[in-house]
Write an enzyme that holds these catalytic residues in place. Structure first.
Site, PDB file in Angstrom:
ATOM      1  CD  GLU A 102      -2.769  -1.440  -0.140  1.00 22.39           C
ATOM      2  OE1 GLU A 102      -3.052  -0.048  -0.742  1.00 22.39           O
ATOM      3  OE2 GLU A 102      -3.094  -2.240  -0.424  1.00 22.39           O
ATOM      4  CG  HIS A 138      -1.310   1.621  -4.305  1.00 22.38           C
ATOM      5  ND1 HIS A 138      -1.377   1.286  -5.721  1.00 22.38           N
ATOM      6  CD2 HIS A 138      -1.701   0.292  -3.846  1.00 22.38           C
ATOM      7  CE1 HIS A 138      -1.693  -0.050  -6.094  1.00 22.38           C
ATOM      8  NE2 HIS A 138      -1.976  -0.641  -4.980  1.00 22.38           N
TER       9      HIS A 138
HETATM   10 ZN   LIG Z   1      -2.685  -2.533  -4.828  1.00 23.12          ZN
END
Ligand SMILES: [Zn+2]
Length: 683
Positions: free
Chosen positions: A472, A475
């Protein structure tokens, strides 16, 4: 009190003013936002001046500021700390926002101006980013039907509406059937093998249903239930598996088969209306894959070796099952037994005790000395917690991100813990999208679902949770390091089959020796994780790829098969199970012991929508991931030089250029599939 969304936030980095926002603010802000953007669009569409880049495209990019502010904050709130107000609002807003999007892209006056501008594109003296924005916007409008005649537009609106109703009905029927099919257990002896925590959760699930002296195994979306790995009773395993697989195909009001057929038919008709032979062609034309043939190429190449590996794994499982004479199951390994025997093989072969590992993964240490440390070594970023800034939830922490001794980059918000009001899984959202045009720095949030420890105890992460945090944060970096002019291109605003690539790459640093050594420290003794444990960990992570790849590919291929039908072909399909069986047999993935990760009747990604004809995306972006990991390994690994190249040529450009061109620019060539084949044992 004025509504906090009407004016730009005055907080550092334009962080939404979470301390001021109340539930009563959402709807008025959405109303004001929709109204503002409608008025702005009306002005763009009716502008008497000749269309220019500034008065069409830039004006479009500048429009809808109130809506953007409230949407970012609301959808974070609705997913991470929902209540009755946000639940009701989500249902109310979905069709209104869809209609708003259609109103923009099907407005003939807007389209005429855009099309006229596009026709003169070579005379406009545009920068590369402006030119790409023009091309992308025109392509998006065309894909949405902007160039159709009035009658066709009307037919399109009709189809969009019917499809939105059908996919919502699919979602609701699936949810109801999933709840109805939860497995009720009366005899605790059947639950042997579960931990105290798992038993407690099953007892709690029963209480929530008002059942006395019972335990309930609630179903999860994928075919294979996570408890199948620990349930010792083969009969109960079989009950759980049968319940999972029967979803949507039992007859009655929650049967989804008719919906599957109707959705496939309408999608095929809509694709033809939009000028494509089938839905998959329409979808992939708007992705980096470009065509279903390119998707079929990759999936087809992986299918046979994956099936072969799964068959080899099955031989191992059967051998172990047979050798444990007298054990439950008597040597037979059914689909419902696979995970249980695989766990035994894993324990026997790799001797990995995941419980021991958690002592080395204290959350704050993983965050600062692992995740942040890697980002600082690669990109020169510095992180400082800002306790004076209020996040979307009291448990959310806000970090200021800077570089070069204090130059501002953006804000990173981490909302780590699980709560009843948070949806499952883990994800990243922008709270403010970076844009030079609007003078906005990035603010991003990561949501995870880590269990909160008892008061005074440290938060210890599982191996999967550490992986998820690195993923994450990949991202988050994509959002934080964005350096684009137009908000449409910021950070993770890239193609669906590309967006997982930067986050998958960031996972590589989790086991990178210099990073792991830095964060994997025993939370009591302060000792580093023993070398031996690290090696076992690395070795065991690749076990079971045959099964995992096969069940994934089976679903990805089914998703493609349903969406490569012409309208005539779709009309002729009348048996969902037979269609599935045939599609899987055609690629050699009709394995009795390895059912698809999702079968059609409970394949929410594709029939509730969102990943329709796009479930291939995960492995598609993993090709780039594995190839990029190889580049890092060959080019200095964890270094500023390597990181800066990845940042400048890939993360920073977001969606502002053709992503495969950006990749070539970074890598010096197109991605090769071999590193992925090797990683998944398919070479
Ligand atoms: Zn992802």
């Amino acid at each position: 009190m004025t509504n906090p969304f009407l004016e730009p936030s005055s907080l550092p980095y334009a962080l939404p003013p979470f301390a001021e926002i109340t539930d009563g603010d959402w709807l008025p802000a959405f109303e004001a936002g929709l109204q503002q953007q409608r008025a702005e669009l009306e002005a763009i569409a009716t502008d008497p001046a000749e269309p220019t880049f500034a008065n069409v495209l830039e004006a479009l990019e500048r429009s809808g500021r109130i809506l953007a502010r409230v949407e970012h904050a609301f959808f974070d709130k609705a997913s991470s700390d929902s209540n009755d107000v946000t639940d009701a609002l989500e249902l109310e807003l979905a069709p209104r926002l869809a209609e708003h999007a259609d109103a923009i892209r099907l407005d003939p006056r807007l389209w005429r101006r855009l099309d006229a501008l596009h026709a003169r594109r070579d005379q406009l003296d545009l920068t590369a980013e402006q030119r790409y924005l023009l091309e992308r916007t025109v392509a998006d409008f065309v894909r949405a039907g902007a160039a159709l005649g009035d009658d066709d537009k009307e037919a399109l609106r009709q189809l969009n509406q019917e499809l939105s109703t059908l996919t919502t009905r699919f979602e609701k029927a699936l949810l109801a059937d999933t709840n109805d099919l939860a497995v009720v257990v009366r005899d605790p002896a059947e639950l042997r093998g579960l931990t105290e925590g798992q038993l407690g959760a099953a007892a709690e699930a029963a209480r929530e249903r008002g059942l006395e002296d019972a335990w309930v195994v609630s179903l999860v979306l994928p075919t294979g239930h996570p408890l199948l790995a620990s349930l010792d009773d083969p009969a109960l395993r079989e009950r759980v598996m049968a319940a999972s697989r029967s979803r949507g195909r039992r007859g009655g009001e929650h049967d989804t088969r008719a919906l599957v057929l109707e959705i496939a038919r309408l999608r095929a008709r809509r694709a033809v209306l939009l000028g494509f032979p089938d839905h998959a062609s329409w979808v992939t034309a708007g992705e980096t894959a470009g065509s279903p043939a390119a998707v079929a190429d990759l999936l087809g190449r992986l299918a046979a070796p994956a099936a072969r590996n799964a068959a080899a794994e099955l031989v191992d499982l059967r051998r172990l099952a047979a050798s444990e004479a007298g054990s439950d199951g008597g040597g037979e390994v059914r689909a419902s037994d696979w995970a249980w025997w695989a766990e035994k093989v894993r324990a026997e072969r790799f001797d990995v005790d995941t419980a021991v590992m958690r002592d080395y993964f204290e959350a704050d240490r993983v965050l600062h000395d692992g995740v942040f440390h890697a980002a600082s070594r690669l990109y020169g970023l510095e992180f400082a917690e800002r306790r004076d800034l209020v996040g979307p939830h009291p448990e959310a922490r806000v970090f200021e991100v800077t570089e070069n001794g204090g130059a501002p980059v953006g804000l990173y918000v981490l909302d780590l813990y699980t709560r009843d009001s948070k949806r499952g899984g883990a994800w990243m959202n922008p709270l403010v999208s970076q844009s030079d045009l609007l003078g906005l720095p990035p603010v991003v949030v990561n949501n995870l679902n880590v269990s909160k420890p008892a008061a005074g105890s440290p938060t210890l992460l599982t191996l999967d949770e550490v992986t998820t945090l690195f993923h994450e944060f990949g991202h988050a970096l994509h959002g934080l390091l964005a350096r684009v002019t137009y908000p449409s291109f910021s950070g993770t605003n890239v193609f669906r089959d590309f967006v997982e690539f930067p986050s998958q790459v960031n996972e590589m640093w989790m086991l990178w020796p210099e990073v792991l050594e830095n964060y994997a420290v025993h939370h009591v003794t302060g000792e580093r994780m023993p070398r031996e444990l690290v090696e076992k960990l690395v070795a065991s992570r690749t076990y079971g790829e045959g099964f995992a790849t096969s069940e994934y590919l089976a679903s990805a291929l089914l998703d493609q098969a349903w969406h490569r039908l012409s309208p005539d072909q779709a009309d002729r399909v009348d048996d969902v199970e037979a269609f599935e069986q045939e599609a899987l047999a055609a690629v050699g993935l009709d394995l009795a012991q390895v059912p698809p990760r999702y079968s059609s009747t409970y394949f929410a990604h594709t029939f509730a929508g969102g990943y329709d004809a796009g479930y291939y995306s995960y492995i598609w972006s993993e090709v780039l991931d594995a190839d990029a990991v190889e580049w890092f390994e060959e080019n200095g690994g964890l270094s500023r030089e390597a990181g800066d190249r990845f940042r400048a040529r890939l993360l920073g450009v977001g969606g502002s250029k053709d992503p495969l061109e950006a990749y070539r620019d970074f890598r010096g060539r197109d991605a090769r599939v071999e590193p992925l084949l090797e990683r998944r044992g398919l070479a």
